[in-house]
Design an enzyme around this catalytic site. Structure first.
Site, PDB file in Angstrom:
ATOM      1  N   LYS A  69     -13.382  25.568  -3.159  1.00  0.00           N
ATOM      2  CA  LYS A  69     -13.629  26.989  -3.419  1.00  0.00           C
ATOM      3  C   LYS A  69     -15.036  27.438  -3.028  1.00  0.00           C
ATOM      4  O   LYS A  69     -15.222  28.532  -2.504  1.00  0.00           O
ATOM      5  CB  LYS A  69     -13.342  27.312  -4.893  1.00  0.00           C
ATOM      6  CG  LYS A  69     -11.859  27.176  -5.232  1.00  0.00           C
ATOM      7  CD  LYS A  69     -11.577  27.502  -6.692  1.00  0.00           C
ATOM      8  CE  LYS A  69     -10.103  27.320  -7.004  1.00  0.00           C
ATOM      9  NZ  LYS A  69      -9.771  27.674  -8.390  1.00  0.00           N
ATOM     10  N   GLY A 133     -16.212  23.485 -18.692  1.00  0.00           N
ATOM     11  CA  GLY A 133     -16.317  23.234 -17.257  1.00  0.00           C
ATOM     12  C   GLY A 133     -17.228  24.245 -16.586  1.00  0.00           C
ATOM     13  O   GLY A 133     -17.492  25.329 -17.115  1.00  0.00           O
TER      14      GLY A 133
END
Length: 297
Positions: A69, A133
């Site tokens: 990404k 995260g």
């Protein structure tokens, strides 16, 4: 049936054996009558290969999954605000000689949350959101949460706090910096989380831990959950991760991970086709998606 006019789309990543994105997009093409096909472009060397072979093939757009990404964002010359702010994109569109980067992760996540319980993103509520995260998914989700909190705060005063718990502290600090180091966003530790259990109402797990094919232990202690919590684990295969199972044992509310997969995919379809998805298509895809996931258990 495909013809020379059929537009090609697909997904980039590695591994992709678990992906349901082709199934979602091809179903939407069929329901909408759009002349398109969505393929799997699985390769662990995309960073070396680059996008030129896809563009030469005539591919019109791709979804991008972990761990590509941030790389996807770096390949674009036209970027959306979410991508620009967070340096991460899950969608690339090849149009008019441009490579356009868009991040639909946040849109999909926020839609999943608000459809479950709008109060979870109420800026006036003095509760905390915990993000587990600090990777590409966390970045996209945090950007959209920030936009939602600001948009829904009439006096610009955000009571709700958001905290990041991640193994990579520098990545967490980078996210905070990207958002302008707002006073409602903080980096926390596992020990601090356990002390503040009652202050949280929404926990969002954004790492691949628990996904089929990925090992490792969740960052958060399994003893954390209570019936006052809502857990949103964005992993959708399996339908219930170990983290979800532990939270359910404690009677916590669960937002299914496949909801984010569905809504971010709907947004990608709309970007790919320049059209609006009808509610009846979304309902059809959701029911078939759940059936497909259950068959994989």
């Amino acid at each position: 049936m495909y013809s020379k006019h059929t537009e090609i789309f697909g997904i980039l990543g590695y591994p992709l054996g678990h992906t349901l994105s082709p199934w979602i997009h091809n179903t939407l093409f069929q329901l909408s009558g759009y002349d398109g096909v969505y393929l799997v472009f699985e390769n662990e060397r995309w960073k070396e290969i680059g996008l030129r072979p896809l563009i030469d093939l005539g591919v019109k757009g791709v979804s991008v999954t972990i761990p590509l990404k941030e790389w996807a964002y770096s390949q674009a010359n036209v970027v959306c605000n979410a991508s620009k702010t967070m340096g991460s994109s899950n969608t690339l569109i090849f149009r008019d000689g441009n490579i356009q980067a868009v991040n639909t992760d946040g849109t999909g996540a926020v839609l999943s949350i608000t459809k479950s319980n709008p109060e979870l993103l109420d800026p006036k509520k003095e509760k905390q959101i915990l993000i587990l995260g600090s990777g590409g998914s966390a970045k996209g989700i945090l950007f959209e949460i920030a936009e939602t909190l600001k948009k829904n705060s009439s006096d610009k005063k955000i009571q709700r706090k958001v905290k990041i718990l991640a193994r990579n502290e520098s990545a967490s600090k980078e996210i905070s910096f990207s958002l302008g180091n707002p006073d409602w966003l903080h980096i926390t530790s596992k020990e601090e989380c356990m002390k503040e259990v009652d202050q949280y109402d929404l926990i969002i797990h954004t790492t691949p831990v628990g996904m089929k094919g990925f090992g490792g232990e969740p960052i958060l202690d399994k003893k954390f959950f209570t019936k006052k919590h809502t857990l949103f684990d964005i992993v959708y295969n399996p339908l219930e991760t170990d983290l979800v199972k532990e939270a359910k044992k404690k009677k916590a509310d669960i937002i299914p991970g496949y909801h984010m997969l569905l809504y971010q995919g709907i947004k990608q379809f709309e970007l790919f086709t320049n059209s609006k998805a009808k509610e009846k298509w979304i309902g059809k895809v959701e029911s078939l998606l759940l059936k497909q996931l259950k068959s994989r258990v």
